[in-house]
Design a protein around this motif. Structure first.
Motif, PDB file in Angstrom:
ATOM      1  N   UNK A   1      36.887  34.749  33.218  1.00  0.00           N
ATOM      2  CA  UNK A   1      37.361  34.079  35.109  1.00  0.00           C
ATOM      3  C   UNK A   1      38.624  33.869  34.969  1.00  0.00           C
ATOM      4  N   UNK A   2      39.030  34.010  35.963  1.00  0.00           N
ATOM      5  CA  UNK A   2      40.618  33.015  35.659  1.00  0.00           C
ATOM      6  C   UNK A   2      41.556  32.569  36.739  1.00  0.00           C
ATOM      7  N   UNK A   3      42.647  32.436  37.089  1.00  0.00           N
ATOM      8  CA  UNK A   3      43.357  32.298  38.227  1.00  0.00           C
ATOM      9  C   UNK A   3      44.131  32.748  38.058  1.00  0.00           C
ATOM     10  N   UNK A   4      44.924  33.131  39.679  1.00  0.00           N
ATOM     11  CA  UNK A   4      46.582  33.282  39.711  1.00  0.00           C
ATOM     12  C   UNK A   4      46.172  34.643  39.035  1.00  0.00           C
ATOM     13  N   UNK A   5      45.397  35.933  39.304  1.00  0.00           N
ATOM     14  CA  UNK A   5      44.786  36.820  38.994  1.00  0.00           C
ATOM     15  C   UNK A   5      46.121  37.949  39.370  1.00  0.00           C
ATOM     16  N   UNK A   6      47.023  38.005  40.122  1.00  0.00           N
ATOM     17  CA  UNK A   6      48.512  38.626  39.883  1.00  0.00           C
ATOM     18  C   UNK A   6      49.224  38.352  39.409  1.00  0.00           C
ATOM     19  N   UNK A   7      49.417  37.482  38.998  1.00  0.00           N
ATOM     20  CA  UNK A   7      50.646  36.975  37.924  1.00  0.00           C
ATOM     21  C   UNK A   7      50.263  37.872  37.313  1.00  0.00           C
ATOM     22  N   UNK A   8      48.835  37.293  36.262  1.00  0.00           N
ATOM     23  CA  UNK A   8      48.443  37.953  35.161  1.00  0.00           C
ATOM     24  C   UNK A   8      48.787  38.978  35.272  1.00  0.00           C
ATOM     25  N   UNK A   9      48.272  39.394  36.058  1.00  0.00           N
ATOM     26  CA  UNK A   9      48.367  41.346  36.157  1.00  0.00           C
ATOM     27  C   UNK A   9      49.752  42.155  36.110  1.00  0.00           C
ATOM     28  N   UNK A  10      50.528  41.486  36.462  1.00  0.00           N
ATOM     29  CA  UNK A  10      51.589  41.652  36.491  1.00  0.00           C
ATOM     30  C   UNK A  10      52.501  42.072  35.098  1.00  0.00           C
TER      31      UNK A  10
ATOM     32  N   UNK B   1      38.551  36.793  39.454  1.00  0.00           N
ATOM     33  CA  UNK B   1      38.872  35.935  39.949  1.00  0.00           C
ATOM     34  C   UNK B   1      38.492  36.209  41.074  1.00  0.00           C
ATOM     35  N   UNK B   2      37.370  34.924  41.070  1.00  0.00           N
ATOM     36  CA  UNK B   2      36.574  34.530  42.847  1.00  0.00           C
ATOM     37  C   UNK B   2      38.319  35.040  43.909  1.00  0.00           C
TER      38      UNK B   2
END
Length: 120
Positions: free
Chosen positions: A71-80, A118-119
């Motif tokens: 589980x993470x936060x900021x999934x968009x940046x992590x994905x990039x 990420x929720x």
């Protein structure tokens, strides 16, 4: 089940298979993980308070049949970041799931599938 007020689960440490601790350390270092412990039979990595442990196997099929969710936060940046490393699983691109999360998956150097969630 009757649980006391002080009893609760507070975390989990996935244990994944590794074909080579040296290769595993190198791969996960690119993702920002650092070594907490390493010996002949056990490897423990961490990033942002999350720990992953590894055991050695000589069977290539084992890691290819293993996965875990983080589980993470900021999934968009992590994905990039991870997509730029060309490690996103071919069927694991970032998407909204019907159970209320955004998720993507990577495959590590030995085939373990790591899912990031990420929720929403």
């Amino acid at each position: 089940m009757n649980q006391a007020a002080t009893e609760r689960l507070i975390g989990a440490i996935p244990t994944l298979a590794s074909l080579s601790f040296e290769e595993t350390i190198g791969f996960y270092a690119r993702l920002g993980f650092e070594v907490l412990h390493s010996d002949i039979s056990f490897l423990l990595l961490h990033r942002d308070g999350v720990r992953l442990s590894f055991w050695l196997t000589g069977n290539r099929r084992v890691p290819q049949a293993t996965s875990c969710w983080l589980e993470v936060t900021g999934i968009g940046a992590l994905y990039a970041d991870f997509n730029a490393l060309n490690i996103v699983h071919r069927k694991g691109h970032l998407e909204d799931k019907p159970w209320g999360t955004r998720e993507f998956s990577i495959t590590d150097c030995h085939g373990n599938l790591i899912r990031f969630s990420e929720k929403v």
